[in-house]
Design a protein around this motif. Structure first.
Motif, PDB file in Angstrom:
ATOM      1  N   LYS A 321     114.300  34.685 -44.786  1.00  0.00           N
ATOM      2  CA  LYS A 321     115.168  34.847 -45.951  1.00  0.00           C
ATOM      3  C   LYS A 321     116.575  34.409 -45.556  1.00  0.00           C
ATOM      4  CE  LYS A 321     112.589  38.738 -47.938  1.00  0.00           C
ATOM      5  NZ  LYS A 321     112.668  40.161 -48.385  1.00  0.00           N
ATOM      6  N   VAL A 322     117.131  33.470 -46.315  1.00  0.00           N
ATOM      7  CA  VAL A 322     118.398  32.837 -45.944  1.00  0.00           C
ATOM      8  C   VAL A 322     119.409  33.016 -47.063  1.00  0.00           C
ATOM      9  CG1 VAL A 322     119.542  30.669 -45.281  1.00  0.00           C
ATOM     10  CG2 VAL A 322     117.194  31.134 -44.511  1.00  0.00           C
ATOM     11  N   VAL A 323     120.649  33.371 -46.691  1.00  0.00           N
ATOM     12  CA  VAL A 323     121.759  33.521 -47.642  1.00  0.00           C
ATOM     13  C   VAL A 323     122.915  32.651 -47.179  1.00  0.00           C
ATOM     14  CG1 VAL A 323     123.531  35.096 -48.523  1.00  0.00           C
ATOM     15  CG2 VAL A 323     121.147  35.848 -48.389  1.00  0.00           C
ATOM     16  N   VAL A 324     123.509  31.913 -48.121  1.00  0.00           N
ATOM     17  CA  VAL A 324     124.723  31.135 -47.852  1.00  0.00           C
ATOM     18  C   VAL A 324     125.796  31.621 -48.808  1.00  0.00           C
ATOM     19  CG1 VAL A 324     125.791  28.856 -47.686  1.00  0.00           C
ATOM     20  CG2 VAL A 324     123.351  29.133 -47.165  1.00  0.00           C
ATOM     21  N   THR A 325     126.921  32.084 -48.276  1.00  0.00           N
ATOM     22  CA  THR A 325     128.007  32.574 -49.124  1.00  0.00           C
ATOM     23  C   THR A 325     129.210  31.654 -49.020  1.00  0.00           C
ATOM     24  OG1 THR A 325     129.038  33.962 -47.435  1.00  0.00           O
ATOM     25  CG2 THR A 325     127.260  34.937 -48.722  1.00  0.00           C
ATOM     26  N   ALA A 326     129.965  31.579 -50.122  1.00  0.00           N
ATOM     27  CA  ALA A 326     131.189  30.787 -50.191  1.00  0.00           C
ATOM     28  C   ALA A 326     132.257  31.622 -50.887  1.00  0.00           C
ATOM     29  CB  ALA A 326     130.944  29.488 -50.957  1.00  0.00           C
ATOM     30  N   PRO A 327     133.523  31.377 -50.607  1.00  0.00           N
ATOM     31  CA  PRO A 327     134.575  32.211 -51.191  1.00  0.00           C
ATOM     32  C   PRO A 327     134.886  31.910 -52.655  1.00  0.00           C
ATOM     33  CG  PRO A 327     135.537  30.558 -49.764  1.00  0.00           C
ATOM     34  CD  PRO A 327     134.068  30.445 -49.600  1.00  0.00           C
ATOM     35  N   THR A 328     134.484  30.738 -53.141  1.00  0.00           N
ATOM     36  CA  THR A 328     134.799  30.381 -54.533  1.00  0.00           C
ATOM     37  C   THR A 328     133.562  29.887 -55.261  1.00  0.00           C
ATOM     38  OG1 THR A 328     135.364  28.072 -54.041  1.00  0.00           O
ATOM     39  CG2 THR A 328     137.143  29.711 -53.869  1.00  0.00           C
ATOM     40  N   LEU A 329     133.608  30.011 -56.562  1.00  0.00           N
ATOM     41  CA  LEU A 329     132.523  29.533 -57.416  1.00  0.00           C
ATOM     42  C   LEU A 329     132.291  28.034 -57.240  1.00  0.00           C
ATOM     43  CD1 LEU A 329     131.884  30.211 -61.116  1.00  0.00           C
ATOM     44  CD2 LEU A 329     132.718  27.960 -60.528  1.00  0.00           C
ATOM     45  N   GLN A 378     119.510  45.488 -54.724  1.00  0.00           N
ATOM     46  CA  GLN A 378     118.096  45.144 -54.751  1.00  0.00           C
ATOM     47  C   GLN A 378     117.418  45.332 -53.382  1.00  0.00           C
ATOM     48  OE1 GLN A 378     118.872  41.433 -57.774  1.00  0.00           O
ATOM     49  NE2 GLN A 378     116.805  41.683 -57.028  1.00  0.00           N
ATOM     50  N   ASN A 379     118.137  45.983 -52.458  1.00  0.00           N
ATOM     51  CA  ASN A 379     117.589  46.242 -51.123  1.00  0.00           C
ATOM     52  C   ASN A 379     117.074  44.966 -50.456  1.00  0.00           C
ATOM     53  OD1 ASN A 379     118.017  49.085 -51.205  1.00  0.00           O
ATOM     54  ND2 ASN A 379     116.210  49.287 -52.503  1.00  0.00           N
ATOM     55  N   TYR A 380     117.811  43.887 -50.678  1.00  0.00           N
ATOM     56  CA  TYR A 380     117.436  42.598 -50.084  1.00  0.00           C
ATOM     57  C   TYR A 380     118.051  42.507 -48.698  1.00  0.00           C
ATOM     58  CZ  TYR A 380     117.386  37.514 -49.336  1.00  0.00           C
ATOM     59  OH  TYR A 380     117.199  36.254 -48.825  1.00  0.00           O
ATOM     60  N   GLN A 381     117.237  42.218 -47.705  1.00  0.00           N
ATOM     61  CA  GLN A 381     117.715  42.099 -46.336  1.00  0.00           C
ATOM     62  C   GLN A 381     117.436  40.695 -45.827  1.00  0.00           C
ATOM     63  OE1 GLN A 381     119.311  44.798 -44.215  1.00  0.00           O
ATOM     64  NE2 GLN A 381     119.949  42.719 -43.725  1.00  0.00           N
ATOM     65  N   ALA A 382     118.503  39.947 -45.550  1.00  0.00           N
ATOM     66  CA  ALA A 382     118.369  38.559 -45.115  1.00  0.00           C
ATOM     67  C   ALA A 382     118.053  38.485 -43.628  1.00  0.00           C
ATOM     68  CB  ALA A 382     119.648  37.789 -45.421  1.00  0.00           C
ATOM     69  N   ASN A 383     117.352  37.415 -43.255  1.00  0.00           N
ATOM     70  CA  ASN A 383     117.155  37.111 -41.836  1.00  0.00           C
ATOM     71  C   ASN A 383     118.308  36.283 -41.284  1.00  0.00           C
ATOM     72  OD1 ASN A 383     114.127  36.922 -43.166  1.00  0.00           O
ATOM     73  ND2 ASN A 383     114.155  38.014 -41.199  1.00  0.00           N
ATOM     74  N   VAL A 384     118.866  35.425 -42.132  1.00  0.00           N
ATOM     75  CA  VAL A 384     119.972  34.558 -41.723  1.00  0.00           C
ATOM     76  C   VAL A 384     121.040  34.591 -42.812  1.00  0.00           C
ATOM     77  CG1 VAL A 384     120.686  32.206 -41.080  1.00  0.00           C
ATOM     78  CG2 VAL A 384     118.389  33.018 -40.482  1.00  0.00           C
ATOM     79  N   VAL A 385     122.303  34.831 -42.421  1.00  0.00           N
ATOM     80  CA  VAL A 385     123.424  34.779 -43.361  1.00  0.00           C
ATOM     81  C   VAL A 385     124.473  33.820 -42.809  1.00  0.00           C
ATOM     82  CG1 VAL A 385     125.274  36.042 -44.507  1.00  0.00           C
ATOM     83  CG2 VAL A 385     123.045  37.119 -44.196  1.00  0.00           C
ATOM     84  N   ILE A 386     124.888  32.892 -43.662  1.00  0.00           N
ATOM     85  CA  ILE A 386     125.915  31.919 -43.277  1.00  0.00           C
ATOM     86  C   ILE A 386     127.131  32.139 -44.156  1.00  0.00           C
ATOM     87  CG2 ILE A 386     126.502  29.457 -43.169  1.00  0.00           C
ATOM     88  CD1 ILE A 386     123.448  28.990 -42.672  1.00  0.00           C
ATOM     89  N   PHE A 387     128.288  32.321 -43.529  1.00  0.00           N
ATOM     90  CA  PHE A 387     129.546  32.512 -44.247  1.00  0.00           C
ATOM     91  C   PHE A 387     130.357  31.220 -44.157  1.00  0.00           C
ATOM     92  CE2 PHE A 387     128.278  36.696 -42.649  1.00  0.00           C
ATOM     93  CZ  PHE A 387     128.315  37.458 -43.807  1.00  0.00           C
ATOM     94  N   ASP A 388     130.268  30.399 -45.187  1.00  0.00           N
ATOM     95  CA  ASP A 388     131.044  29.156 -45.191  1.00  0.00           C
ATOM     96  C   ASP A 388     132.490  29.473 -45.554  1.00  0.00           C
ATOM     97  OD1 ASP A 388     131.739  26.548 -44.987  1.00  0.00           O
ATOM     98  OD2 ASP A 388     130.454  25.810 -46.599  1.00  0.00           O
ATOM     99  N   GLU A 389     133.424  28.749 -44.914  1.00  0.00           N
ATOM    100  CA  GLU A 389     134.861  29.022 -45.069  1.00  0.00           C
ATOM    101  C   GLU A 389     135.135  30.509 -44.802  1.00  0.00           C
ATOM    102  OE1 GLU A 389     136.861  26.641 -45.278  1.00  0.00           O
ATOM    103  OE2 GLU A 389     135.561  25.008 -45.909  1.00  0.00           O
ATOM    104  N   GLN A 390     134.712  30.959 -43.631  1.00  0.00           N
ATOM    105  CA  GLN A 390     134.761  32.392 -43.308  1.00  0.00           C
ATOM    106  C   GLN A 390     136.159  32.964 -43.312  1.00  0.00           C
ATOM    107  OE1 GLN A 390     136.936  32.135 -39.859  1.00  0.00           O
ATOM    108  NE2 GLN A 390     135.779  34.032 -40.047  1.00  0.00           N
ATOM    109  N   HIS A 391     137.169  32.122 -43.160  1.00  0.00           N
ATOM    110  CA  HIS A 391     138.533  32.634 -43.139  1.00  0.00           C
ATOM    111  C   HIS A 391     138.946  33.216 -44.491  1.00  0.00           C
ATOM    112  CE1 HIS A 391     138.764  28.434 -44.467  1.00  0.00           C
ATOM    113  NE2 HIS A 391     139.849  28.767 -45.121  1.00  0.00           N
ATOM    114  N   LYS A 392     138.141  32.961 -45.536  1.00  0.00           N
ATOM    115  CA  LYS A 392     138.434  33.513 -46.860  1.00  0.00           C
ATOM    116  C   LYS A 392     137.602  34.755 -47.180  1.00  0.00           C
ATOM    117  CE  LYS A 392     141.478  30.628 -48.593  1.00  0.00           C
ATOM    118  NZ  LYS A 392     142.785  31.068 -49.102  1.00  0.00           N
ATOM    119  N   MET A 393     136.718  35.144 -46.269  1.00  0.00           N
ATOM    120  CA  MET A 393     135.811  36.262 -46.532  1.00  0.00           C
ATOM    121  C   MET A 393     136.370  37.569 -45.971  1.00  0.00           C
ATOM    122  SD  MET A 393     133.099  34.854 -47.972  1.00  0.00           S
ATOM    123  CE  MET A 393     132.149  33.348 -48.046  1.00  0.00           C
TER     124      MET A 393
END
Length: 694
Positions: A321-329, A378-393
């Motif tokens: 399960k993979v999640v990619v997050t970004a600071p903006t829409l 939703q009790n979702y637990q990722a195996n991999v999380v990537i924080f793109d542009e982490q300086h904004k998180m």
């Protein structure tokens, strides 16, 4: 301050080199014996004022006398009002330099003392500007050193240090002693055969000699460094977990190479050797028994997205399960779009909107900060999380998405101070991208309004050649974000300030008059459909000039931007300017970045130094280090990701170069079992009359 010897004879004090402790009395004014003899001066010592009690008085000479009647002049700076009600013949103690010239005795650089400080070595407390004065700290210390409070204060302070260092008294002092330079033989100073924390604390505030005080301060510095190193270790190190490994290394390598091939096929560009190496290294680290804690630091435009998407897709194909997050829409939209373009139906992707739900927990989830609360509900637990542009998180989001077996990869060209600091300690794996996939040359120029015509001409040339140009305006004020709302397209509780929008509108109108029909406007107060439409028209070159606030900063990729003008660059940090500059020449070629100030001569020296550093280097990592040194690394175990770093000794003055950039200052934690929870220390007893240095 060595006040152990008190001089009440000014002539004898003149024979001493350096600072001495003086016992002196205020002399009366010969013309008015009820007032002290005070002469006032303006901006220099040349001519005295008629009388000192006026605003022009910036410095004074106060006549004092010793026990033998010898007089001297005590030099003072600042306003004179504190001496208005002073009474002649009042005794006072000062720590100062005493010199004699042409029969006149001068007393300079004076520090005023309480009577209790005279006759002993007295520590100097600087306080914390804007929070607590040095005098208040000294009063508190004096209170705690009263016999009825001392034992409890030493015990509580020792226990706090043990808690911060996650080890007991003996372990801490053993490490400090091992790291001690030869010039401070601590064991030779030890009175009881064993160094203890309460000895350090006692000598720090009530030193027997200057040497003892300096040795105690050295120990306090090293204890601070040890506590920070332990905090970094705790933050970085992840325990092994049976669900950590995504797949066998050989399988992950094969899947990652397959993903890289799909990326090359869809983009028409070959991946660099640097991108390939980083992608394969990340993939390999996802196969270990310990969850990854990683930082991918890559130069702007070096292809970080490719380097992290390839192993992310490989993990997805392996069932993770993979999640990619970004600071903006807008950046989240871009990442989701690139995944679809590159991989098509071979990858399941869900762009999770604010307020939405996870409909396919096997898909790669792409979203903004709202993903944290959605996954939690939703009790979702990722195996991999990537924080793109982490300086904004913010750290809250990072903690929400990370479980005991979750691999964590933070990505940025300019890592925030806290992450950069943590990456310099063991436990965090770092990956570096410094090879550009396309040849580019970006010139950065610091200019002001005198160069307005040249700046506008550069924009006109870019448009005439079919390129794009962007004008970036700063926010008038920056407010803290508690989260990002995609539904409104604004940060929760932090709507784009009205003045910022007004400035953007005014700039848009000016450019639209000069380039009619060719200008777009983008700012944070627009609704999401409008933002997407404006950016789409800019990408398609329908409106080749974009007036934007800092929405453009975070990772948005638009080809053929050849000119960017950043207004009021003094309002941006060095890494922000670098991120904005990174929008240029995404597909290669020549580009120009104008840092456009109103008046360079009005900028402070520190501001000019920061802007010149951006002008002179295109290395984002170097700028991030510079920003960390100037602004601080924040709290290694707290929410603040930049700013001052609080240590266990609150008044110790730290610099990043003291404890972070000097690898020789690190401790060998293998000398002690720092991973074990130390027992609560037993109550200590101290003979109040005992000499305790160590």
């Amino acid at each position: 301050m060595d006040c152990s010897v008190v001089y009440d004879d000014l002539l004898a004090a003149c024979d001493q080199q350096g600072f001495v402790c003086l016992k002196i009395r205020l002399a009366g004014d010969p013309n008015n014996p009820e007032q002290v003899d005070l002469r006032g001066y303006g901006s220099s010592w040349k001519e005295p004022l008629k009388h000192p009690w006026q605003r022009r008085c910036l410095r004074q000479k106060l006549r004092v006398i010793d026990r033998n009647g010898n007089s001297g002049q005590l030099a003072l700076f600042g306003t004179p009002w504190a001496w208005k009600d002073a009474v002649p013949d009042t005794t006072m103690y000062v720590y100062a330099q005493v010199t004699q010239w042409n029969q006149e005795i001068s007393i300079g650089k004076a520090v005023f003392l309480d009577k209790a400080q005279a006759g002993r070595v007295a520590p100097v407390y600087t306080g914390i500007p804007g929070q607590v004065s040095g005098a208040s700290v000294r009063q508190l210390v004096d209170f705690l050193f009263e016999p009825e409070h001392l034992e409890l204060a030493l015990q509580a302070s020792s226990e706090l240090i043990e808690q911060e260092c996650a080890m007991d008294d003996g372990q801490i002092m053993a490490l400090v002693d091992c790291a001690n330079p030869d010039r401070l033989p601590l064991k030779d100073l030890c009175q009881r055969g064993q160094l203890r924390l309460d000895d350090v604390l006692y000598q720090l505030h009530r030193p027997d000699t200057v040497a003892h005080g300096l040795a105690a301060r050295y120990c306090a510095n090293r204890i601070c460094a040890l506590a920070l190193q332990v905090q970094a270790m705790i933050q970085n190190e992840r325990p092994e977990h049976p669900l950590s490994a995504i797949a066998e290394p050989a399988q992950m390598r094969e899947l990652t190479l397959r993903a890289l091939a799909r990326i090359e096929q869809s983009s028409g560009f070959a991946c660099t050797a640097n991108q390939r190496d980083v992608a394969l290294n990340v993939a390999n680290d996802l196969c270990g028994p310990t969850p990854l804690c990683g930082l991918l630091s890559g130069e702007v435009g070096a292809g970080k997205t490719v380097a992290y998407l390839a192993p992310a897709v490989a993990a997805h194909w392996a069932g993770a399960k993979v999640v990619v997050t970004a600071p903006t829409l807008l950046l989240a939209d871009q990442i989701a779009g690139e995944l679809i373009t590159m991989f098509g139906q071979s990858v399941q992707i869900q762009r999770v909107e604010e307020g939405g739900k996870i409909h396919n927990d096997q898909a790669i989830l792409v979203g903004t900060e709202s993903l944290g609360s959605i996954c939690a509900r939703q009790n979702y637990q990722a195996n991999v999380v990537i924080f793109d542009e982490q300086h904004k998180m913010h750290t809250g989001l990072k903690n929400q998405l990370i479980g005991p077996f979750t691999h964590r990869l933070e990505v940025s060209a300019t890592p925030i101070g806290r992450s950069l600091a943590l990456s310099m300690y063991a436990g965090m794996r770092t990956y570096t991208l410094n090879q550009q996939p396309v040849a580019k040359s970006i010139s950065t120029m610091l200019v002001d309004t005198s160069d307005r015509r040249a700046t506008v001409a550069a924009i006109a040339r870019a448009i005439a050649n079919g390129k794009r140009a962007a004008v970036i305006l700063p926010r008038v004020q920056l407010q803290q974000n508690s989260g990002l709302s995609e539904a409104s397209g604004r940060s929760a509780g932090a709507e784009e300030p009205t003045q910022t929008v007004a400035n953007a509108m005014r700039t848009f109108e000016l450019f639209d008059a000069a380039f009619p029909g060719k200008v777009g406007l983008l700012h944070g107060s627009l609704d999401n459909p409008t933002k997407r439409k404006v950016l789409d028209l800019f990408r398609k070159n329908v409106t080749p000039i974009l007036i934007s606030t800092t929405v453009m900063e975070t990772g948005i990729s638009v080809p053929d931007i050849s000119v960017i003008v950043i207004r009021n660059p003094e309002r941006f940090g060095a890494f922000q300017l670098h991120q904005l500059r990174g929008r240029l020449a995404r597909q290669g070629g020549q580009a120009d970045c104008f840092l456009f100030a109103d008046d360079l001569k009005s900028l402070s020296e520190d501001t000019l130094t920061r802007l010149r550093s951006v002008e002179s280097t295109n290395d984002g990592y170097e700028l991030a280090v510079l920003d960390m040194i100037n602004r601080g690394a924040g709290e290694l175990s707290g929410r603040d990701q930049s700013g001052a770093t609080t240590t266990v000794f609150k008044l110790i003055n730290w610099s990043m170069t003291d404890w972070l950039l000097d690898e020789n200052a690190r401790f060998d934690l293998s000398l002690t079992h720092s991973d074990e929870v130390h027992p609560q220390p037993e109550a200590r007893t101290r003979n109040a009359g005992q000499v305790a240095l160590f």
